[in-house]
Scaffold this motif. Structure first.
Motif, PDB file in Angstrom:
ATOM      1  N   ARG A 135      10.861 -35.017 -32.074  1.00  0.00           N
ATOM      2  CA  ARG A 135      11.734 -33.851 -31.874  1.00  0.00           C
ATOM      3  C   ARG A 135      12.871 -34.178 -30.912  1.00  0.00           C
TER       4      ARG A 135
ATOM      5  N   ARG B 290      15.373 -36.530 -32.625  1.00  0.00           N
ATOM      6  CA  ARG B 290      16.170 -35.750 -33.601  1.00  0.00           C
ATOM      7  C   ARG B 290      17.249 -34.971 -32.875  1.00  0.00           C
TER       8      ARG B 290
ATOM      9  N   LYS C 119      21.479 -35.620 -33.170  1.00  0.00           N
ATOM     10  CA  LYS C 119      22.372 -34.554 -33.657  1.00  0.00           C
ATOM     11  C   LYS C 119      23.484 -34.235 -32.658  1.00  0.00           C
TER      12      LYS C 119
END
Length: 263
Positions: free
Chosen positions: A255, A258, A262
């Motif tokens: 998580r 990620r 981004k």
């Protein structure tokens, strides 16, 4: 309160009701903290822990059925490794006269639940903000450290600290020599060093490794913090090291990566 047999039965019931495979698993112990209304399940190993958590669905339903504030799952190995680290940390604190840390280390031997004593004295220290910045500040406050707080410029705009112009990699991997150069009369430096503790000119301690408290626990103790500037490769390097040491769950690591990719 619920026995380990009760909990095992509920886990099987929840998995069946939601179409999940009923994989054999074992619970070694169940502990309940009445004061905090928290249930702690000690699974035999990591496979057993995964069955109990069930991608968060099983543990979420278990929390609802039990009607408790929180349910946390650990393994016997987790706690054994923690105690091994605590033994080393206790030796370090006693050897270098860090007596104010001893009650906290001894309290962690009985975790879960966590029952830290009230701080009784203050010592001067330095905190260098790294990825778990809020946790570092939280540890310093809990331990009674009157700290000078530094951090890489622009790294944590919502936190108060003295900015220094340093490579962004030091948000994840602090430079020991640089931090020692900032010391005046401080007794201790807190940051996320790659080691639990060592003594050079001053005690350098990573409280996360020193007490072996994982990322998941840190979130609930002190809240999360995320740097505003960082290098993505450094982030991955940091996460991989935390996961490999058992200080971060792989799901949390994925998580965080990620999130970083981004940005």
């Amino acid at each position: 309160m619920f026995s380990k047999e009760d909990i095992e039965g509920l886990v099987v019931q929840i998995r069946r009701e939601h179409g999940l495979p009923v994989t054999p698993f074992e619970i070694d112990e169940v502990r309940y903290d009445k004061e905090e209304d928290k249930m702690f399940i000690i699974a035999h190993d990591r496979t057993d822990k995964s069955v109990i958590i069930g991608s968060s669905l099983v543990i979420g339903k278990l929390k609802e059925i039990l009607g408790v504030k929180m349910v946390s799952v650990y393994t016997t190995l987790d706690l054994t490794l923690k105690k091994m680290q605590l033994e080393e940390s206790l030796k370090f604190a006693e050897e270098y006269g860090l007596d104010f840390l001893v009650p906290f280390i001894k309290a962690e031997f009985n975790f879960p639940p966590r029952k830290w004593p009230s701080r009784k004295e203050s010592v001067k220290g330095l905190v260098f903000l790294s990825f778990n910045a809020k946790a570092l500040l939280g540890f310093a406050d809990a331990f009674g450290i009157e700290s000078q707080v530094y951090g890489v410029r622009y790294s944590f705009p919502k936190l108060s600290f003295t900015p220094v112009d340093r490579p962004v990699r030091e948000i994840f991997f602090p430079d020991e020599e640089f931090l020692e150069s900032l010391v005046e009369d401080e007794e201790i430096i807190f940051s996320e060093f790659t080691f639990p503790a060592k003594f050079d000119k001053v005690a350098l301690i990573n409280p996360i490794r020193f007490l072996r408290i994982g990322y998941f626990e840190l979130k609930y103790l002190f809240g999360e913090s995320r740097p505003a500037v960082f290098n993505k490769v450094d982030l991955v390097d940091y996460v991989v090291k935390m996961v490999s040491e058992g200080l971060m769950e792989a799901t949390d690591g994925a998580r965080i990566i990620r999130w970083g990719w981004k940005r």
